[in-house]
Design a protein around this motif. Structure first.
Motif, PDB file in Angstrom:
ATOM      1  N   THR A   1       0.851  -1.191   0.000  1.00 24.37           N
ATOM      2  CA  THR A   1       0.000   0.000   0.000  1.00 24.37           C
ATOM      3  C   THR A   1       0.884   1.237   0.000  1.00 24.37           C
ATOM      4  O   THR A   1       1.825   1.333   0.781  1.00 24.37           O
ATOM      5  CB  THR A   1      -0.906   0.014   1.247  1.00 24.37           C
ATOM      6  OG1 THR A   1      -1.714  -1.150   1.242  1.00 24.37           O
ATOM      7  CG2 THR A   1      -1.782   1.247   1.286  1.00 24.37           C
ATOM      8  N   ASP A   2       0.590   2.178  -0.889  1.00 20.88           N
ATOM      9  CA  ASP A   2       1.336   3.439  -0.948  1.00 20.88           C
ATOM     10  C   ASP A   2       0.354   4.588  -0.736  1.00 20.88           C
ATOM     11  O   ASP A   2      -0.545   4.802  -1.535  1.00 20.88           O
ATOM     12  CB  ASP A   2       2.045   3.584  -2.299  1.00 20.88           C
ATOM     13  CG  ASP A   2       2.910   4.836  -2.363  1.00 20.88           C
ATOM     14  OD1 ASP A   2       3.066   5.533  -1.333  1.00 20.88           O
ATOM     15  OD2 ASP A   2       3.428   5.127  -3.454  1.00 20.88           O
ATOM     16  N   LEU A   3       0.537   5.306   0.347  1.00 19.81           N
ATOM     17  CA  LEU A   3      -0.354   6.411   0.686  1.00 19.81           C
ATOM     18  C   LEU A   3       0.209   7.770   0.262  1.00 19.81           C
ATOM     19  O   LEU A   3      -0.381   8.802   0.568  1.00 19.81           O
ATOM     20  CB  LEU A   3      -0.644   6.409   2.189  1.00 19.81           C
ATOM     21  CG  LEU A   3      -1.345   5.162   2.731  1.00 19.81           C
ATOM     22  CD1 LEU A   3      -1.515   5.260   4.249  1.00 19.81           C
ATOM     23  CD2 LEU A   3      -2.677   4.935   2.047  1.00 19.81           C
ATOM     24  N   THR A   4       1.319   7.768  -0.449  1.00 25.43           N
ATOM     25  CA  THR A   4       1.952   9.015  -0.873  1.00 25.43           C
ATOM     26  C   THR A   4       0.987   9.869  -1.687  1.00 25.43           C
ATOM     27  O   THR A   4       0.390   9.401  -2.652  1.00 25.43           O
ATOM     28  CB  THR A   4       3.225   8.725  -1.689  1.00 25.43           C
ATOM     29  OG1 THR A   4       4.127   7.961  -0.875  1.00 25.43           O
ATOM     30  CG2 THR A   4       3.908  10.014  -2.135  1.00 25.43           C
ATOM     31  N   GLY A   5       0.844  11.127  -1.249  1.00 28.39           N
ATOM     32  CA  GLY A   5       0.002  12.084  -1.953  1.00 28.39           C
ATOM     33  C   GLY A   5      -1.494  11.912  -1.733  1.00 28.39           C
ATOM     34  O   GLY A   5      -2.290  12.687  -2.261  1.00 28.39           O
TER      35      GLY A   5
ATOM     36  N   LEU B   1      -1.030   6.638  13.051  1.00 25.36           N
ATOM     37  CA  LEU B   1      -0.319   7.698  12.336  1.00 25.36           C
ATOM     38  C   LEU B   1       1.086   7.240  11.949  1.00 25.36           C
ATOM     39  O   LEU B   1       1.525   7.448  10.817  1.00 25.36           O
ATOM     40  CB  LEU B   1      -0.240   8.967  13.196  1.00 25.36           C
ATOM     41  CG  LEU B   1      -1.546   9.734  13.385  1.00 25.36           C
ATOM     42  CD1 LEU B   1      -1.406  10.768  14.501  1.00 25.36           C
ATOM     43  CD2 LEU B   1      -1.972  10.393  12.091  1.00 25.36           C
ATOM     44  N   ASP B   2       1.778   6.607  12.886  1.00 27.69           N
ATOM     45  CA  ASP B   2       3.113   6.071  12.585  1.00 27.69           C
ATOM     46  C   ASP B   2       3.053   5.039  11.461  1.00 27.69           C
ATOM     47  O   ASP B   2       3.886   5.036  10.558  1.00 27.69           O
ATOM     48  CB  ASP B   2       3.727   5.424  13.832  1.00 27.69           C
ATOM     49  CG  ASP B   2       4.154   6.439  14.877  1.00 27.69           C
ATOM     50  OD1 ASP B   2       4.210   7.653  14.563  1.00 27.69           O
ATOM     51  OD2 ASP B   2       4.431   6.023  16.016  1.00 27.69           O
ATOM     52  N   ALA B   3       2.059   4.166  11.516  1.00 31.95           N
ATOM     53  CA  ALA B   3       1.908   3.132  10.487  1.00 31.95           C
ATOM     54  C   ALA B   3       1.640   3.755   9.119  1.00 31.95           C
ATOM     55  O   ALA B   3       2.186   3.314   8.108  1.00 31.95           O
ATOM     56  CB  ALA B   3       0.786   2.166  10.873  1.00 31.95           C
TER      57      ALA B   3
ATOM     58  N   ARG C   1       4.077   9.076   2.092  1.00 26.87           N
ATOM     59  CA  ARG C   1       3.931  10.423   2.646  1.00 26.87           C
ATOM     60  C   ARG C   1       2.584  10.988   2.219  1.00 26.87           C
ATOM     61  O   ARG C   1       2.466  11.610   1.164  1.00 26.87           O
ATOM     62  CB  ARG C   1       5.057  11.323   2.149  1.00 26.87           C
ATOM     63  CG  ARG C   1       5.098  12.655   2.873  1.00 26.87           C
ATOM     64  CD  ARG C   1       6.382  13.406   2.541  1.00 26.87           C
ATOM     65  NE  ARG C   1       6.596  14.491   3.463  1.00 26.87           N
ATOM     66  CZ  ARG C   1       6.046  15.694   3.332  1.00 26.87           C
ATOM     67  NH1 ARG C   1       5.243  15.952   2.333  1.00 26.87           N
ATOM     68  NH2 ARG C   1       6.301  16.633   4.211  1.00 26.87           N
ATOM     69  N   PRO C   2       1.532  10.740   3.038  1.00 31.01           N
ATOM     70  CA  PRO C   2       0.203  11.243   2.692  1.00 31.01           C
ATOM     71  C   PRO C   2       0.195  12.763   2.595  1.00 31.01           C
ATOM     72  O   PRO C   2       0.939  13.443   3.304  1.00 31.01           O
ATOM     73  CB  PRO C   2      -0.677  10.780   3.848  1.00 31.01           C
ATOM     74  CG  PRO C   2       0.084   9.695   4.525  1.00 31.01           C
ATOM     75  CD  PRO C   2       1.534  10.001   4.305  1.00 31.01           C
ATOM     76  N   ALA C   3      -0.665  13.290   1.730  1.00 30.64           N
ATOM     77  CA  ALA C   3      -0.836  14.736   1.625  1.00 30.64           C
ATOM     78  C   ALA C   3      -1.489  15.272   2.896  1.00 30.64           C
ATOM     79  O   ALA C   3      -1.218  16.398   3.320  1.00 30.64           O
ATOM     80  CB  ALA C   3      -1.696  15.078   0.410  1.00 30.64           C
ATOM     81  N   GLU C   4      -2.322  14.436   3.504  1.00 31.61           N
ATOM     82  CA  GLU C   4      -3.089  14.851   4.681  1.00 31.61           C
ATOM     83  C   GLU C   4      -3.614  13.601   5.372  1.00 31.61           C
ATOM     84  O   GLU C   4      -3.928  12.617   4.720  1.00 31.61           O
ATOM     85  CB  GLU C   4      -4.249  15.719   4.203  1.00 31.61           C
ATOM     86  CG  GLU C   4      -5.136  16.270   5.262  1.00 31.61           C
ATOM     87  CD  GLU C   4      -6.225  17.172   4.687  1.00 31.61           C
ATOM     88  OE1 GLU C   4      -7.215  17.374   5.404  1.00 31.61           O
ATOM     89  OE2 GLU C   4      -6.096  17.652   3.547  1.00 31.61           O
ATOM     90  N   ILE C   5      -3.708  13.653   6.689  1.00 30.12           N
ATOM     91  CA  ILE C   5      -4.323  12.556   7.446  1.00 30.12           C
ATOM     92  C   ILE C   5      -5.353  13.169   8.385  1.00 30.12           C
ATOM     93  O   ILE C   5      -5.060  14.116   9.112  1.00 30.12           O
ATOM     94  CB  ILE C   5      -3.294  11.757   8.276  1.00 30.12           C
ATOM     95  CG1 ILE C   5      -2.206  11.167   7.390  1.00 30.12           C
ATOM     96  CG2 ILE C   5      -4.003  10.651   9.070  1.00 30.12           C
ATOM     97  CD1 ILE C   5      -1.091  10.465   8.161  1.00 30.12           C
ATOM     98  N   SER C   6      -6.564  12.620   8.354  1.00 36.76           N
ATOM     99  CA  SER C   6      -7.590  13.035   9.308  1.00 36.76           C
ATOM    100  C   SER C   6      -8.145  11.785   9.985  1.00 36.76           C
ATOM    101  O   SER C   6      -7.796  10.660   9.622  1.00 36.76           O
ATOM    102  CB  SER C   6      -8.688  13.863   8.628  1.00 36.76           C
ATOM    103  OG  SER C   6      -9.286  13.135   7.599  1.00 36.76           O
ATOM    104  N   LEU C   7      -8.995  11.987  10.964  1.00 42.89           N
ATOM    105  CA  LEU C   7      -9.503  10.883  11.772  1.00 42.89           C
ATOM    106  C   LEU C   7     -11.019  10.927  11.850  1.00 42.89           C
ATOM    107  O   LEU C   7     -11.601  11.974  12.156  1.00 42.89           O
ATOM    108  CB  LEU C   7      -8.908  10.962  13.186  1.00 42.89           C
ATOM    109  CG  LEU C   7      -9.392   9.943  14.215  1.00 42.89           C
ATOM    110  CD1 LEU C   7      -9.017   8.520  13.787  1.00 42.89           C
ATOM    111  CD2 LEU C   7      -8.804  10.264  15.582  1.00 42.89           C
TER     112      LEU C   7
END
Length: 168
Positions: free
Chosen positions: A84-88, A108-110, A116-122
């Protein structure tokens, strides 16, 4: 004493509302990915994806196992990367209950290990307070004030026998 806080219909309504909030905040679903935190975050992410698809279009769902990232792990666990690649991507972590924030911190660490995600929300079904980390949910199904000695239990059909949220 056991008290039912949310029944099946209330859970469904909360997820419908969260779906609309997610679409509105991101002005669509471009580069959006839902990442369910195992165990109950995965079926919640899948349900959100189904509701979002009915409104806006298909959103990918990934799952993440945070066992190797927890700060209370008794032994070091080698974390397998599944490609899995979450980049962008605009990542929305999905979980059932937000309590101390430790599970979210591990997630978040995982996520960062998967690119490198553009953004992470919960997004969480239940926020019960009592944080030990400075973490807050961006999307909340229901805020349930609790005493620290109480336990919030989320049951989902995909894992358990029925849908409900209980306080014990």
């Amino acid at each position: 004493m056991v008290k039912v806080i949310m029944n099946e219909k209330e859970i469904s309504r909360a997820l419908t509302r969260l779906s609309h909030e997610i679409i509105e905040r991101y002005k669509g679903i471009d580069r959006l990915v839902l990442v369910g935190i195992e165990t109950r975050g995965v079926p919640l992410a899948e349900r959100l994806a189904t509701k979002i698809e009915a409104i806006e279009g298909t959103v990918p769902v990934e799952k993440i196992n945070i066992e190797g990232y927890r700060d209370d792990a008794k032994e070091i666990i080698e974390v397998a990367k599944d490609g899995t690649d979450l980049t962008g991507k605009k990542v929305i972590l999905v979980d059932d209950v937000l309590y101390t924030g430790r599970t979210t911190r591990a997630a978040l660490d995982a996520c960062v290990d998967l690119g490198r995600p553009a953004e992470i929300s919960l997004a969480v079904l239940v926020d019960r307070g009592h944080r030990e980390f400075p973490i807050r949910a961006d999307f909340v199904g229901k805020n349930i004030p609790t005493a620290s000695e109480e336990e919030v239990v989320v049951a989902l059909k995909e894992v358990d026998e029925k849908d409900e949220v209980l306080i014990k």
